[in-house]
Design an enzyme around this catalytic site. Sequence first.
Site, PDB file in Angstrom:
ATOM      1  N   SER A 129      42.400  27.549  52.933  1.00  0.00           N
ATOM      2  CA  SER A 129      42.378  28.596  51.981  1.00  0.00           C
ATOM      3  C   SER A 129      43.360  28.610  50.774  1.00  0.00           C
ATOM      4  O   SER A 129      43.246  29.010  49.791  1.00  0.00           O
ATOM      5  CB  SER A 129      42.763  30.210  52.620  1.00  0.00           C
TER       6      SER A 129
ATOM      7  N   LYS B 262      49.240  33.548  51.006  1.00  0.00           N
ATOM      8  CA  LYS B 262      48.278  33.785  49.786  1.00  0.00           C
ATOM      9  C   LYS B 262      49.254  33.569  48.516  1.00  0.00           C
ATOM     10  O   LYS B 262      50.432  33.525  48.466  1.00  0.00           O
ATOM     11  CB  LYS B 262      47.582  34.674  49.611  1.00  0.00           C
TER      12      LYS B 262
END
Length: 223
Positions: free
Chosen positions: A40, A95
């Site tokens: 990701s 993230k």
Amino acid sequence: MNPTWWKTLREYAEALIVALVLALVIRAFIVQAFKIPSESMLNTLLVGDHLLVTKFAYGVRLPFSDKVIVPVSDPKRGDVVVFEYPVDPDKDFIKRVIGTPGDVVEIKAKQVFVNGKLLDEPYAIHDEPVAVPNPHMSEVNADPAEYFDRNSFSWKRDWMPKTTVPEGKYFVMGDNRDHSYDSRFWGFVDRAALRGKALIIYWSWDFTGGLDIRWSRIGRLVH
């Protein structure tokens, strides 16, 4: 019992206890190790990267709690952060911060706008450059309670109506935009859920075709 043997045993025990205490203090207040398990955050972070995360970057917490006892700084847009996944706090996610409290975030055909301005994102990649059409945009309610329902529809990946980041929360996204399950789907991250800021890659290996060490990545700062 032999006095010399007993003295040696006691010294080893004391050294072990001190080492354990120091390890606990370092993990609680200074740094924590984190391993990248998914794609990701490509190409910033690769599967098999091992990071050190600074625990004190955003404040010193009371051990085993979310209470900040010494504030240091607030997360900034662009910071790569490790946090408790809001849907399952037992899992840690990593993230990039895109929206801070009060920011208005909008996504149009994969392009991210913050406070009405297109965000410059040299770190972001797209495997599918053409945006999936969004037939629902005119019907979407931007109320977070209704919009962020964890459904990973492809149109949600590429489109999002203007949404204001609430006080004490953050909007985060993975750099690998077409393969990241992030705030676009499940909503905001609480300030108290942040574990720290990614600092440096201390180890990296590619285990897809064996156990090849990525020497060039070791020592690389995360930004």
